[in-house]
Design a protein around this motif. Structure first.
Motif, PDB file in Angstrom:
ATOM      1  N   ALA A  74      47.143  39.506  41.275  1.00 26.08           N
ATOM      2  CA  ALA A  74      47.350  39.129  39.877  1.00 26.08           C
ATOM      3  C   ALA A  74      46.120  39.456  39.045  1.00 26.08           C
ATOM      4  N   GLU A  75      44.938  39.203  39.585  1.00 24.82           N
ATOM      5  CA  GLU A  75      43.701  39.511  38.865  1.00 24.82           C
ATOM      6  C   GLU A  75      43.512  41.013  38.692  1.00 24.82           C
ATOM      7  N   ALA A  76      43.898  41.790  39.706  1.00 24.09           N
ATOM      8  CA  ALA A  76      43.806  43.252  39.597  1.00 24.09           C
ATOM      9  C   ALA A  76      44.758  43.764  38.517  1.00 24.09           C
ATOM     10  N   ALA A  77      45.964  43.207  38.478  1.00 20.77           N
ATOM     11  CA  ALA A  77      46.932  43.597  37.444  1.00 20.77           C
ATOM     12  C   ALA A  77      46.417  43.222  36.063  1.00 20.77           C
ATOM     13  N   ALA A  78      45.754  42.066  35.959  1.00 20.01           N
ATOM     14  CA  ALA A  78      45.228  41.609  34.671  1.00 20.01           C
ATOM     15  C   ALA A  78      44.194  42.582  34.121  1.00 20.01           C
ATOM     16  N   GLU A  79      43.376  43.151  34.988  1.00 25.09           N
ATOM     17  CA  GLU A  79      42.373  44.114  34.519  1.00 25.09           C
ATOM     18  C   GLU A  79      43.041  45.386  33.995  1.00 25.09           C
ATOM     19  N   THR A  80      44.131  45.788  34.642  1.00 28.33           N
ATOM     20  CA  THR A  80      44.884  46.944  34.133  1.00 28.33           C
ATOM     21  C   THR A  80      45.483  46.632  32.781  1.00 28.33           C
TER      22      THR A  80
END
Length: 321
Positions: free
Chosen positions: A122-128
């Motif tokens: 979820a955090e990786a997606a948030a950065e995208t």
């Protein structure tokens, strides 16, 4: 030869950009077709509503816009610094207002105890998503695609609504920014479809005037905060009164090749709006720079100035005491 968008947009050079999108074959797909008599005027409100909505989602501010019969002008400000301070939760919440996200981002927003791998994904997606929410191309894509699909459904057809990708132009200094904003806000006057800027439908200048008179909340528009100074709040580095006078003066100039201009016999814009010099002083000194307690509220000029006068009277009494 066309230049890639990544080479046209550089926030380090300037955060301000003028974007233009045209309907396919320049057909009257948003206004009234003079050949068939069919009116598509309601679609202009689609574009305006979507544009103002996206400003509340993206870290991109709207400085000026004009939705014309067959094309759209918008001047945008990219605020990349603001997006850097968003939490993971805020980034995901914003993105989910326009897209479903992933199963992991949905679980993250739902809260509760989550496995470490779900949090990491979820955090990786948030950065995208954070990068997309400061991206000019993504902003215009989220504006244009839903309008095209909606228009095609209404016309019961398929194919392109916009003639191609939007055109963008970097505005490298304050003079270019103000000139471009004035050009955009005066588009309906120059096209001969409106007599005055404040009477031009589906434009930022009309929204600003309505907000100033207490009839509309202008939170979606990038505010005027006055002349450049140290520690100034985020906003356009001009005074609203100067911009209105510039619009009025420029609109009176008869431009070769253009249909319309502001009638020279009309009163200056502040007089047309029934704003006295005393009332304007109240607005110019405090109203423009306030981005929280005053701007965005449905407060009339008279109410604001009465409040301002009471405050001044209280200060005078305190000094005398």
């Amino acid at each position: 030869m066309p230049m890639p968008r990544s080479q046209q947009v550089c926030v380090n050079d300037t955060p301000y950009y003028h974007c233009v999108a045209r309907c396919v074959r320049r057909a009257f797909l948003c206004g009234e077709d003079p050949f068939t008599g069919t009116s598509y005027e309601h679609r202009r409100s689609w574009v305006e509503s979507r544009l103002l909505f996206l400003a509340s989602v993206f870290s991109i501010d709207i400085c000026a816009y004009a939705v014309m019969s067959n094309h759209l002008h918008v001047v945008l400000h990219i605020d990349s610094e603001k997006a850097k301070h968003w939490s993971v939760f805020e980034v995901l919440e914003r993105w989910h207002r326009i897209h479903k996200g992933t199963a992991f981002t949905q679980q993250y927003l739902a809260g509760g105890s989550l496995p470490a791998y779900v949090i990491a994904l979820a955090e990786a997606a948030a950065e995208t998503y954070r990068e997309r929410l400061t991206d000019l191309s993504w902003f215009m894509k989220e504006l244009n695609e839903p309008i095209a699909r909606r228009a095609n459904r209404e016309d019961e057809c398929t194919g392109h609504f916009w003639e191609g990708r939007f055109k963008s132009q970097a505005l490298l200094d304050e003079a270019a920014l103000m000139a471009c904003m004035a050009y955009v806000d005066l588009n309906p006057v120059r096209s001969g479809i409106s007599d005055t800027p404040e009477g031009s439908d589906f434009t930022s200048i009309k929204k600003r005037v309505a907000a100033m008179k207490g009839k509309y909340q202008a939170k979606a528009l990038y505010p005027f905060v006055g002349n450049p100074q140290k520690d100034m709040p985020n906003g356009l580095p001009f005074k609203l009164v100067d911009y209105l006078e510039l619009i009025d003066m420029t609109g009176r100039i008869v431009k070769e090749g253009k249909k319309g201009s502001i009638d020279a016999s009309l009163l200056p814009i502040l007089q047309r709006l029934n704003i006295s010099s005393d009332n304007w002083l109240c607005i110019a000194t405090e109203f423009e720079a306030r981005t929280g307690s005053v701007v965005g509220q449905e407060l009339s000029i008279e109410q604001y100035c009465e409040s301002h006068q009471r405050k001044c009277n209280r200060k005078s009494v305190q000094l005398l005491a």
